[in-house]
Scaffold this motif. Structure first.
Motif, mmCIF file in Angstrom:
data_model
loop_
_atom_site.group_PDB
_atom_site.id
_atom_site.type_symbol
_atom_site.label_atom_id
_atom_site.label_comp_id
_atom_site.label_asym_id
_atom_site.label_seq_id
_atom_site.Cartn_x
_atom_site.Cartn_y
_atom_site.Cartn_z
ATOM 1 N N GLU A 25 0.812 -1.209 0.000
ATOM 2 C CA GLU A 25 0.000 0.000 0.000
ATOM 3 C C GLU A 25 0.848 1.263 0.000
ATOM 4 O O GLU A 25 0.350 2.354 -0.305
ATOM 5 N N PHE A 26 2.131 1.133 0.350
ATOM 6 C CA PHE A 26 3.034 2.283 0.379
ATOM 7 C C PHE A 26 3.964 2.324 -0.833
ATOM 8 O O PHE A 26 4.836 3.191 -0.908
ATOM 9 N N LYS A 27 3.807 1.417 -1.770
ATOM 10 C CA LYS A 27 4.776 1.314 -2.869
ATOM 11 C C LYS A 27 4.866 2.615 -3.666
ATOM 12 O O LYS A 27 5.947 3.004 -4.107
ATOM 13 N N ASN A 28 3.762 3.299 -3.813
ATOM 14 C CA ASN A 28 3.763 4.525 -4.606
ATOM 15 C C ASN A 28 3.633 5.783 -3.753
ATOM 16 O O ASN A 28 3.340 6.863 -4.266
ATOM 17 N N GLY A 29 3.868 5.654 -2.461
ATOM 18 C CA GLY A 29 3.832 6.827 -1.594
ATOM 19 C C GLY A 29 3.141 6.551 -0.271
ATOM 20 O O GLY A 29 2.557 5.478 -0.069
ATOM 21 N N PHE A 30 3.207 7.546 0.627
ATOM 22 C CA PHE A 30 2.690 7.397 1.975
ATOM 23 C C PHE A 30 1.622 8.450 2.258
ATOM 24 O O PHE A 30 1.679 9.562 1.718
ATOM 25 N N PRO A 31 0.674 8.147 3.141
ATOM 26 C CA PRO A 31 -0.285 9.164 3.565
ATOM 27 C C PRO A 31 0.387 10.207 4.443
ATOM 28 O O PRO A 31 1.348 9.915 5.158
ATOM 29 N N ALA A 32 -0.125 11.426 4.403
ATOM 30 C CA ALA A 32 0.496 12.531 5.141
ATOM 31 C C ALA A 32 0.529 12.256 6.639
ATOM 32 O O ALA A 32 1.489 12.636 7.323
ATOM 33 N N GLU A 33 -0.496 11.580 7.156
ATOM 34 C CA GLU A 33 -0.526 11.349 8.599
ATOM 35 C C GLU A 33 0.607 10.442 9.072
ATOM 36 O O GLU A 33 1.036 10.520 10.217
ATOM 37 N N LEU A 34 1.119 9.579 8.185
ATOM 38 C CA LEU A 34 2.230 8.720 8.578
ATOM 39 C C LEU A 34 3.514 9.534 8.714
ATOM 40 O O LEU A 34 4.331 9.280 9.605
ATOM 41 N N GLU A 35 3.687 10.519 7.872
ATOM 42 C CA GLU A 35 4.841 11.416 8.023
ATOM 43 C C GLU A 35 4.778 12.115 9.375
ATOM 44 O O GLU A 35 5.786 12.232 10.083
ATOM 45 N N TYR A 43 12.444 6.876 20.145
ATOM 46 C CA TYR A 43 13.598 6.021 19.789
ATOM 47 C C TYR A 43 13.178 4.606 19.415
ATOM 48 O O TYR A 43 13.615 4.048 18.412
ATOM 49 N N GLY A 44 12.302 3.999 20.211
ATOM 50 C CA GLY A 44 11.922 2.620 19.956
ATOM 51 C C GLY A 44 11.071 2.452 18.719
ATOM 52 O O GLY A 44 11.254 1.516 17.941
ATOM 53 N N GLU A 45 10.120 3.367 18.503
ATOM 54 C CA GLU A 45 9.164 3.216 17.406
ATOM 55 C C GLU A 45 9.818 3.269 16.035
ATOM 56 O O GLU A 45 9.326 2.667 15.086
ATOM 57 N N LEU A 46 10.933 3.983 15.927
ATOM 58 C CA LEU A 46 11.603 4.087 14.624
ATOM 59 C C LEU A 46 12.071 2.735 14.114
ATOM 60 O O LEU A 46 12.177 2.528 12.901
ATOM 61 N N PHE A 47 12.350 1.803 15.025
ATOM 62 C CA PHE A 47 13.016 0.569 14.633
ATOM 63 C C PHE A 47 12.207 -0.690 14.952
ATOM 64 O O PHE A 47 12.752 -1.786 14.951
ATOM 65 N N LEU A 48 10.909 -0.524 15.194
ATOM 66 C CA LEU A 48 10.077 -1.683 15.513
ATOM 67 C C LEU A 48 9.732 -2.525 14.291
ATOM 68 O O LEU A 48 9.343 -3.675 14.417
ATOM 69 N N GLY A 49 9.862 -1.932 13.103
ATOM 70 C CA GLY A 49 9.563 -2.688 11.889
ATOM 71 C C GLY A 49 8.151 -2.509 11.381
ATOM 72 O O GLY A 49 7.706 -3.263 10.515
ATOM 73 N N GLY A 50 7.428 -1.520 11.883
ATOM 74 C CA GLY A 50 6.065 -1.255 11.436
ATOM 75 C C GLY A 50 5.993 -0.110 10.450
ATOM 76 O O GLY A 50 6.953 0.193 9.734
ATOM 77 N N ASP A 51 4.834 0.587 10.430
ATOM 78 C CA ASP A 51 4.606 1.648 9.454
ATOM 79 C C ASP A 51 5.594 2.793 9.602
ATOM 80 O O ASP A 51 6.088 3.339 8.609
ATOM 81 N N ILE A 52 5.887 3.178 10.847
ATOM 82 C CA ILE A 52 6.836 4.267 11.077
ATOM 83 C C ILE A 52 8.219 3.881 10.558
ATOM 84 O O ILE A 52 8.911 4.684 9.918
ATOM 85 N N SER A 53 8.613 2.649 10.784
ATOM 86 C CA SER A 53 9.895 2.169 10.247
ATOM 87 C C SER A 53 9.891 2.188 8.729
ATOM 88 O O SER A 53 10.901 2.544 8.101
ATOM 89 N N ALA A 54 8.774 1.788 8.126
ATOM 90 C CA ALA A 54 8.684 1.774 6.667
ATOM 91 C C ALA A 54 8.899 3.173 6.101
ATOM 92 O O ALA A 54 9.610 3.350 5.099
ATOM 93 N N TYR A 55 8.316 4.178 6.747
ATOM 94 C CA TYR A 55 8.489 5.552 6.290
ATOM 95 C C TYR A 55 9.928 6.017 6.500
ATOM 96 O O TYR A 55 10.562 6.565 5.586
ATOM 97 N N PHE A 56 10.447 5.781 7.698
ATOM 98 C CA PHE A 56 11.801 6.241 8.005
ATOM 99 C C PHE A 56 12.838 5.580 7.109
ATOM 100 O O PHE A 56 13.816 6.226 6.700
ATOM 101 N N ASN A 57 12.639 4.322 6.767
ATOM 102 C CA ASN A 57 13.611 3.601 5.943
ATOM 103 C C ASN A 57 13.838 4.269 4.595
ATOM 104 O O ASN A 57 14.937 4.180 4.034
ATOM 105 N N VAL A 58 12.823 4.895 4.043
ATOM 106 C CA VAL A 58 12.977 5.484 2.705
ATOM 107 C C VAL A 58 12.919 7.007 2.711
ATOM 108 O O VAL A 58 13.030 7.635 1.655
ATOM 109 N N ARG A 59 12.771 7.602 3.903
ATOM 110 C CA ARG A 59 12.684 9.060 3.999
ATOM 111 C C ARG A 59 13.577 9.603 5.115
ATOM 112 O O ARG A 59 13.285 10.638 5.705
ATOM 113 N N ALA A 60 14.668 8.925 5.411
ATOM 114 C CA ALA A 60 15.522 9.349 6.524
ATOM 115 C C ALA A 60 16.032 10.770 6.349
ATOM 116 O O ALA A 60 16.227 11.494 7.337
#
Length: 432
Positions: A25-35, A43-60
């Protein structure tokens, strides 16, 4: 991410379940609320492997100061010679996986909600390439698969006689003199054999008193609940000795950062500029390389490095006979390769550390020798591997002229690591 936001406690960080939207669902972009959620993440949420991690991984680069190394050479394109049989190589899944194995690589990439990209390059040609949940041009964090970058610069300085790897590191980083780093050699830092109390473990990453956690908090300008807002340099200076050097493998991102500080001290030049001058400017990359920085401007080369998947593979190709297909000159010399392959510690040394058994489980393999010079694994056939948080990976086989790289967003199931060694030893790439 708000600098004024307090970190959660160990119990709340480890018990929070990360929201996991299917990555497709994120292949072509992310919803604004996830940003917005990512910007407020702790600190912990960035690396849990969920939606926040998915965003951070490609938008660091949206969250950290970033040194951008442009592609300076004309693009040296990778030829394509697809081998569908690579996708038919099977691997067992890890014990925590919800997927039922063994699965072929094709099946895994189709069924895993976390698999984003997988690329295999043989003799300078792409033989397998899939992007099930990301776009080919997207940049993505390498995570700890970036650590050999720091090792490479130090090995180049060793080859030039600017560093004696058996001398105390404080001979070069003089403002660390008088700390517990006195007597620790560059070789010990390269091999994560220092005995210093900053090992990355499940517990230490969430212990506010431990340097392992404080390193990460300092890099993101998160205040530590015990020590407040700290700089990375001050955190590293405060590290205490736990045991004598050389007794066991004690994996720590802080040790990679010591190598960054060492290279800067020796050359009098910031690390991104050094890496650009010595390495990346020689590579005919397709895109830029992003080096994310701490608030004090130190490159977080232990893992906060981003590129597209093909350029990740190009870095790996510097360690193969096909380096000349992607670089204007040889960067990784035969001397450096020899040190990686021959100056290896023992299997027992590797398994005494917390992460020795962890890496063996990730790979489903216990036939390796040990780690070496920021690489996690060296096998008897000379193959090397470096893994990264949330299941990123870089596998290089010099003898087979083979590079395997992959991106994932998963901290619960590390089955994505299981295919690299299996592909390399499948017989598909053995020399005639």
């Amino acid at each position: 991410m708000s600098k004024n936001q307090s970190n959660t406690t160990e119990s709340s960080q480890t018990n929070v379940m990360a929201t996991k939207t299917p990555l497709i669902e994120f292949k072509n972009g992310f919803p604004a609320e996830l940003e917005a959620k990512t910007r407020q993440a702790n600190y912990g949420e960035l690396f849990l492997g969920g939606d926040i991690s998915a965003y951070f991984n490609v938008r660091a680069c949206e969250f950290m100061p970033t040194a951008v190394l442009p592609a300076r050479q004309p693009v040296m394109p990778l030829a394509t010679n697809l081998m569908p049989e690579v996708g038919q190589v099977k691997a067992e899944m890890t014990s925590e996986s919800l997927l039922k194995g063994p699965l072929t690589l094709d099946q895994f990439l189709e069924q895993s909600d976390s698999a984003q990209g997988y690329l295999v390059v043989h003799k300078g040609e792409i033989v397998y390439e899939q992007y099930p949940r990301m776009r080919q041009e997207d940049v993505h964090l390498w995570m700890s698969s970036a650590k050999p970058m720091a090792g490479l610069l130090i090995d180049m300085l060793i080859s030039e006689g600017k560093i004696d790897e058996n001398a105390p590191i404080t001979d070069y980083i003089t403002d660390f003199k008088g700390t517990d780093w006195d007597g620790i050699t560059t070789r010990d830092v390269l091999d994560m054999a220092t005995g210093m109390d900053l090992e990355d473990t499940t517990e230490s990453r969430f212990d506010p008193e431990n340097v392992a956690r404080r390193v990460y908090e300092a890099e993101f300008a998160f205040p530590n609940e015990k020590h407040g807002l700290e700089t990375l340099t001050d955190v590293l200076k405060s590290t205490k000795k736990k045991e004598q050097p050389g007794l066991s493998f004690q994996y720590a991102s802080g040790l990679t950062q010591m190598l960054v500080i060492l290279a800067e001290a020796v050359e009098g030049e910031r690390w991104p500029q050094q890496f650009d001058r010595r390495v990346w400017s020689k590579v005919g990359a397709e895109g830029s390389l992003q080096l994310h920085l701490t608030p004090e401007g130190i490159a977080a080369a232990h893992g906060l490095v981003s590129s597209n998947l093909r350029d990740f593979a190009r870095f790996g190709m510097l360690y193969t006979p096909s380096w000349n297909k992607i670089a204007s000159e040889q960067v990784v010399t035969d001397e450096i390769l020899q040190r990686i392959h021959s100056e290896v510690r023992t299997h027992d040394f590797m398994m005494k550390g917390f992460d020795g058994a962890v890496f063996a489980d990730y790979l489903g393999s216990n036939d390796f020798i040990s780690n070496s010079r920021q690489w996690d694994m060296v096998w008897p056939d000379g193959d090397i591997w470096k893994g990264g948080l949330m299941t990123q990976g870089l596998y290089v086989s010099h003898e087979r002229d083979l590079v395997i790289v992959y991106f994932n967003v998963n901290n619960d199931d590390h089955s994505g690591h299981r295919f690299a060694r299996t592909i390399a030893t499948s017989g598909l790439f053995d020399r005639d």
